[in-house]
Write an enzyme that holds these catalytic residues in place. Sequence first.
Site, PDB file in Angstrom:
ATOM      1  CG  ASN A 176      -1.856  -0.886   1.241  1.00  0.00           C
ATOM      2  OD1 ASN A 176      -2.891  -1.148   0.477  1.00  0.00           O
ATOM      3  ND2 ASN A 176      -1.624  -2.133   1.969  1.00  0.00           N
ATOM      4  CD  GLU A 177       4.722   1.532  -2.924  1.00  0.00           C
ATOM      5  OE1 GLU A 177       5.067   2.208  -1.993  1.00  0.00           O
ATOM      6  OE2 GLU A 177       5.392   0.829  -3.462  1.00  0.00           O
ATOM      7  N   PRO A 178       2.477   5.272  -0.599  1.00  0.00           N
ATOM      8  CG  PRO A 178       4.140   6.599  -0.351  1.00  0.00           C
ATOM      9  CD  PRO A 178       3.855   5.169  -0.705  1.00  0.00           C
ATOM     10  CB  SER A 180      -2.684   3.206  -0.105  1.00  0.00           C
ATOM     11  OG  SER A 180      -1.850   2.769  -1.030  1.00  0.00           O
TER      12      SER A 180
END
Length: 652
Positions: A176-178, A180
Amino acid sequence: MISEPSVIENTSGRQPGEPVQSAITYEKIPTHIYADAKDASRAVAHEIADLIREKQQQGKLCVLGLATGSSPKTVYAELIRQHREEGLSFHNVVTFNLDEYYPMEPDSLQSYVRFMKEQLFDHVDIPEGNYHIPDGTVPVNKVAEFSRSYEEKIQSYGGLDFQLLGIGGNGHIGFNEPGSLINSHTRLMMLDHSTRAAAAMDFGSLAKTPKKAITMGVTSILAARRVVLLAWGERKAPVIRAALEGTVTESIPASFLQTHRNALFVIDQAAASDLTRMQTPWLVDTVEWDNHMIKKAVTYLSRTLGKPVLKLTNKDYNDNGMSDLLAQVGQAYDLNIDVFNQLQQTITGWPGGKPNADDKKRPERALPASKRCLIFSPHPDDDIISMGGTFQRLHDQGHEVHVGYQTSGNIAVADDEALRFADYVVDFNEKFGIDSPEATQIFRDAAESLREKKGSEMDTDEVRYIKGLIRKGEAKSTCRFVGIPVENAHFLNMPFYETGKVEKKPLGEADIQVVMDVITKVKPHQIYAAGDLADPHGTHKVCLDAIFEAVRRLKNEDFMQDCWVWLYRGAWAEWDIHEIEMAVPMSPDQLVRKRLGIFKHQSQKDGVVYQGTDSREFWQRAEERNKATAGLYNQLGLAEYEAMEAFVRWHF
């Protein structure tokens, strides 16, 4: 969510393996800080094992959410140990992994299916149908359907009892990347550039690193009844502070854990180093004002206020939570002079000691005037990158300098560089009719292997040999450049490194023995070692552990009674200013000479295989770090130098 500093138990008199705690914290999630990753991992593994046993007694399944990456490896190793030695059974365990690269074949070297089997599943009695990992082979038009079914399967088991997490340098959990959202579900995710750069080591290059992954969403993670996040090493320190002390924000997905009722961060002291209670412990608890803490506080205050040490006032100390320090030592004037003098006395242009000089206030002793110096270099270029100026100065000032190159560094050579080298040897031998068909065939086979190599394949023994030859030749070139004879270069080829993969073997007896052998041979008055204590899984840390153990075993030898050990840092970080015990200044000309020495490592220039998230080349990293150290001394009010290399002494 806890909005005020949380009060936790003060565990003075801490036993080995217990968390290092403080009376007050500013963290918004309960946090246990351990002295090292091994102790922390054991604690987490024991919690998981206790949960498994509790569920067994209740006749229930234990549903675990598992993570991959370097952080949980020691947790899995401890669970395997408990299975083998203490009878911990996994027959009632069901697992769901967080993520998988996409696309990804399950038998690929970088597959998380393969990772989990090698790190855990193949070593315990978990039924094969009880572990689940996102499928990296699902057709792209079926990924959404697969993601829904993955979450439905978790729910069919009643949800996750326990979720284990790592954290990315950008704050991601799972993938869950920045950006998300807190309500995100299992899905296909585009990977952030920094995530791919950090993973490039596993894939051989950034170009070969997948751009996508299937990941559990934030909602799926937060639904677990218990969440434990692991983080090791100083590179994680900034994001750990942001996640724990900052606001809940989608730019740091790990901060969403502040909303969970039963989350815990388990970190080592290096990962905790940016937290308020570690940076400024006097603001959160009563501290013992020993000399180390005084230097830390005074240098911190000077840097924070942007004032030289000698200009700090009583009001500066009182306004910044240090009134009890003044109460103990008296006036700021006296305190400032004491710390200033200590800082000044760390600076020396004579790292091997200055002959015929009073050495009472110098970092190194004057005698013997000509010393035998042994520089340990984990990779074939760490000597020149991390302490090239000191390396040169030791030689120029008449000391007998040796270098112990601990590993071959072969995995850091690009395939095209090795292919160029192999083709050269074959063409040269054929041109001049060199009568060594077997040797020529080795290089011919290596060249063919490199031309046909697929991304998931390991290098052959011949290719690894060629790559090692390239690094060895570059190291010899550096020694000639500095001026030391090539016979003073000792290539140890420590066995733990020679796996052909990024993943290395544990430190073994053979590794320690080769280090002991070279120390015994050289009988040094000085040992220099890469003191990257913060990285529990990297090559530098394993190499340092081997040196520490070798020195401990040899410490009673006569020649070791007059041996000092100095620790330098790698290309990414420097010692904190209050820790530095020897600072070796460099002039502009000396800094340029160091750069030219680094250039001898041509295979590591213009596109390093394992560049990481830092796009600078190694010479740039080293120069900027050395200039920053000199700038910091200047900021504190000391003399201005072009650059400095810093060292901390290890007392054995």
